[in-house]
Design an enzyme around this catalytic site. Structure first.
Site, short mmCIF file in Angstrom:
data_model
loop_
_atom_site.label_atom_id
_atom_site.label_comp_id
_atom_site.label_asym_id
_atom_site.label_seq_id
_atom_site.Cartn_x
_atom_site.Cartn_y
_atom_site.Cartn_z
N TYR A 76 47.16 -39.72 -108.99
CA TYR A 76 48.12 -40.71 -108.50
C TYR A 76 48.94 -40.13 -107.35
O TYR A 76 49.19 -40.79 -106.35
CB TYR A 76 49.07 -41.14 -109.64
CG TYR A 76 49.93 -42.32 -109.27
CD1 TYR A 76 49.51 -43.62 -109.56
CD2 TYR A 76 51.14 -42.15 -108.61
CE1 TYR A 76 50.29 -44.71 -109.21
CE2 TYR A 76 51.92 -43.24 -108.25
CZ TYR A 76 51.48 -44.52 -108.55
OH TYR A 76 52.24 -45.60 -108.20
N PHE A 128 46.74 -58.61 -81.33
CA PHE A 128 45.75 -59.22 -82.20
C PHE A 128 46.46 -60.25 -83.09
O PHE A 128 47.66 -60.14 -83.32
CB PHE A 128 45.04 -58.15 -83.05
CG PHE A 128 44.00 -58.75 -83.96
CD1 PHE A 128 42.86 -59.31 -83.42
CD2 PHE A 128 44.17 -58.77 -85.33
CE1 PHE A 128 41.90 -59.90 -84.24
CE2 PHE A 128 43.21 -59.34 -86.15
CZ PHE A 128 42.08 -59.91 -85.61
N ASP A 129 45.73 -61.26 -83.59
CA ASP A 129 46.34 -62.37 -84.38
C ASP A 129 47.27 -61.88 -85.49
O ASP A 129 48.33 -62.45 -85.69
CB ASP A 129 45.33 -63.22 -85.15
CG ASP A 129 44.03 -63.48 -84.47
OD1 ASP A 129 43.79 -62.91 -83.40
OD2 ASP A 129 43.26 -64.26 -85.04
N ASP A 218 47.81 -49.77 -81.25
CA ASP A 218 46.93 -50.36 -82.27
C ASP A 218 45.55 -49.78 -81.97
O ASP A 218 44.91 -50.15 -80.98
CB ASP A 218 46.94 -51.89 -82.15
CG ASP A 218 45.89 -52.56 -83.06
OD1 ASP A 218 44.96 -51.87 -83.54
OD2 ASP A 218 46.00 -53.78 -83.27
N ALA A 220 42.62 -49.71 -83.60
CA ALA A 220 41.45 -50.18 -84.38
C ALA A 220 40.12 -49.75 -83.75
O ALA A 220 39.21 -49.35 -84.46
CB ALA A 220 41.49 -51.71 -84.52
N LYS A 261 37.31 -50.64 -88.65
CA LYS A 261 36.57 -50.64 -87.38
C LYS A 261 36.17 -49.20 -87.08
O LYS A 261 35.23 -48.68 -87.67
CB LYS A 261 37.43 -51.25 -86.27
CG LYS A 261 37.58 -52.77 -86.34
CD LYS A 261 38.66 -53.18 -87.26
CE LYS A 261 39.01 -54.64 -87.16
NZ LYS A 261 40.02 -55.02 -88.15
N HIS A 444 40.57 -72.84 -88.64
CA HIS A 444 39.17 -72.48 -88.41
C HIS A 444 38.48 -71.97 -89.68
O HIS A 444 37.27 -72.10 -89.81
CB HIS A 444 39.04 -71.45 -87.28
CG HIS A 444 39.86 -70.22 -87.45
ND1 HIS A 444 41.22 -70.19 -87.26
CD2 HIS A 444 39.50 -68.96 -87.80
CE1 HIS A 444 41.66 -68.97 -87.49
NE2 HIS A 444 40.65 -68.20 -87.81
N1 F0G Z 1 44.18 -54.95 -84.76
C1 F0G Z 1 43.03 -55.34 -84.17
C2 F0G Z 1 42.82 -55.07 -82.71
C3 F0G Z 1 42.06 -56.02 -84.92
O1 F0G Z 1 40.94 -56.43 -84.31
C4 F0G Z 1 42.30 -56.25 -86.30
C5 F0G Z 1 41.30 -56.95 -87.12
C6 F0G Z 1 43.50 -55.81 -86.86
C7 F0G Z 1 44.42 -55.15 -86.06
C8 F0G Z 1 43.84 -56.03 -88.31
O2 F0G Z 1 43.15 -55.15 -89.09
O3 F0G Z 1 41.66 -56.59 -90.50
O4 F0G Z 1 42.19 -54.21 -91.15
O5 F0G Z 1 43.92 -55.96 -91.34
N2 F0G Z 1 40.30 -57.56 -86.63
C9 F0G Z 1 39.19 -58.19 -87.37
C10 F0G Z 1 38.28 -58.90 -86.41
C11 F0G Z 1 39.62 -59.02 -88.52
O6 F0G Z 1 37.34 -59.59 -86.88
O7 F0G Z 1 38.42 -58.76 -85.19
P1 F0G Z 1 42.71 -55.51 -90.62
#
Ligand code: F0G
Length: 454
Positions: A76, A128-129, A218, A220, A261, A444
């Site tokens: 843990y 990112f969204d 960020d 990713a 990623k 979507h």
């Molecule tokens: N930042 C970027 C640039 C991303 O593309 C994503 C996720 C995230 C943050 C969030 O990360 O999914 O681990 O919580 N992108 C995926 C996509 C979902 O399909 O482009 P997460």
């Protein structure tokens, strides 16, 4: 080097464990589309032949990652797997505080909960969204400042992911009291997986320094971004990806990471920070919501897989193959007269359904129509990134074909190209769609559609 002397793209791995693909009949695919209301999010994986919905968490792990999983320490507190994970992230980013989380958006949520006040502004090249949504959830404002070249999908500029430094400077001059930090997303997913140049990171850092603001990355798809720097930026030819990554992260005061990623893992992420006091607050938030600071919502074995993945992802042979695959698919599209976002992104090819289906109006959802046809014809699942996803705010009508890491072979990519070529021949016949049901948010994922009869 062998890969310079021969044209064929060779996957830099051989396959030890295989997963069968599912072949469906035309009738089965037609019935699946009827059942899901022509929404590919409703398909079960067994109904899909080649799944290009996302490159997130869909990659294949290596033998070394599976071996590391066996060594996972599930204590843990203070597990040796955490120690290995933290040491890899520390070596990579140079940041002293390493906080594991279950995926990227958890790092965003914790950071913004602790670093943002309502009414503040967070500028970025393009959020990112989930980053934008987490900022807006804290009643702050997410501002995108992409470089001007980003608006034109056909502009071949090498670093269309860059942030517009002049606009950042102007925003900071006007609003510096409301801006607690600046963000850079590498690569820039939202505008097509386009990279950010080291020169741009350096210039953004300089502006941040002038106003005393921390810079967050960020990360990713940081490794793909580093590979583009090596390929395209003066002074980096022949550089080691790990050295470029170290230089990139040296500009950052903090990093949010989705290890799904470029962590080459199926789950996981982290928040890495320089500031001791902010890190202490984020750790407390983590304990409330994700888990103790040495596992953060992950199993010890997940931490092992990510630690190993972060090392493997910087292998030049892997990155060369990865980026060349997307370039190859885009080139096959161009040869067939199909417009895509240019240049090809690191993780995906974005088909321009607006250009391919000019007979459809935006409210007839051309990118949805193209997404449906790729599935209907051959079981390929992409994702609509257009007026269904963004409503009237959509800038373009795109279909993203994201490439999972180390999963599909060159013949799968050739198959996808062949299907796109065949759809292009009949593009003028594809129907528009209308929405028959939609939820109040993020439509979507669950909206239902029907084709418009002409
Ligand atoms: N930042 C970027 C640039 C991303 O593309 C994503 C996720 C995230 C943050 C969030 O990360 O999914 O681990 O919580 N992108 C995926 C996509 C979902 O399909 O482009 P997460």
């Amino acid at each position: 080097m062998i890969h310079d002397e021969w044209r064929t793209i060779i996957e830099p791995f051989r396959i030890k464990s295989v997963e069968p693909l599912h072949f469906t009949t035309q009738d089965e695919r037609d019935r699946a589309l009827e059942r899901t209301g022509f929404n590919v999010f409703g398909l079960s994986a067994a109904e899909v032949l080649i799944d290009l919905l996302t490159d997130s968490g869909t990659g294949a792990m290596s033998v070394e990652q599976w071996a590391a999983i066996q060594r996972g320490d599930e204590s843990y507190a203070g597990s040796s797997s955490y120690e290995r994970f933290a040491s890899v992230v520390h070596d990579l980013t140079g940041l002293p505080h390493v906080i594991p989380v279950h995926q990227g958006r958890a790092a965003e949520r914790i950071l913004f909960a602790e670093a943002l006040q309502p009414g503040q502004i967070v500028p970025s090249n393009t959020h990112f969204d989930t980053t934008r949504a987490n900022i807006e959830y804290d009643r702050a404002v997410a501002v995108d400042l992409p470089c001007p070249e980003a608006a034109d999908t056909q502009n071949e500029a090498p670093f269309k992911g860059d942030l517009d430094v002049d606009r950042l400077d102007a925003l900071l001059a006007a609003e510096h009291e409301r801006i607690p930090l600046v963000f850079l997303t590498v690569t820039n997913n939202t505008i097509g997986g386009q990279p950010v140049s080291m020169a741009n990171v350096r210039a953004v850092r300089k502006v941040c320094d002038r106003y005393g603001k921390p810079l967050f990355i960020d990360a990713a798809r940081f490794a793909e971004n580093c590979w583009f720097i090596i390929q395209r930026e003066d002074g980096y030819a022949g550089a080691e990806p790990a050295d470029v990554a170290h230089e990139l992260f040296a500009f950052a005061d903090g990093v949010t990471m989705s290890a799904k990623k470029d962590g080459l893992a199926n789950i996981g992420g982290f928040l890495a920070l320089k500031d001791d006091e902010l890190a202490a607050r984020c750790r407390n938030n983590l304990i409330l919501t994700e888990g103790f600071p040495t596992y953060g919502g992950l199993a010890g074995r997940d931490l092992e897989a990510i630690a190993q993945g972060l090392v493997e992802v910087l292998d030049a042979d892997y990155l060369r193959y990865r980026v060349r695959t997307a370039e190859y698919l885009a080139q096959r599209c161009w040869d067939a007269g199909v417009t895509t976002v240019r240049p090809a992104g690191g993780h995906a090819v974005y088909l321009d359904a607006g250009a391919m289906l000019p007979h459809l109006r935006r409210d007839e959802f051309p990118a949805q129509s193209l997404t449906i046809e790729l599935y209907r014809r051959a079981g390929i699942r992409g994702v609509e990134v257009g007026s269904v996803m963004f409503g009237p705010a959509a800038q373009h009508e795109l279909v993203r074909l994201a490439l999972p890491r180390r999963v599909y072979t060159q013949s799968h990519v050739d198959f996808v190209a062949e299907v796109i070529e065949s759809v292009a021949v009949d593009a003028a016949k594809l129907p528009g769609y209308r929405i028959t049901w939609e939820p109040p948010f993020l439509r979507h994922f669950t909206a239902r559609f029907e084709p418009i009869e002409r």
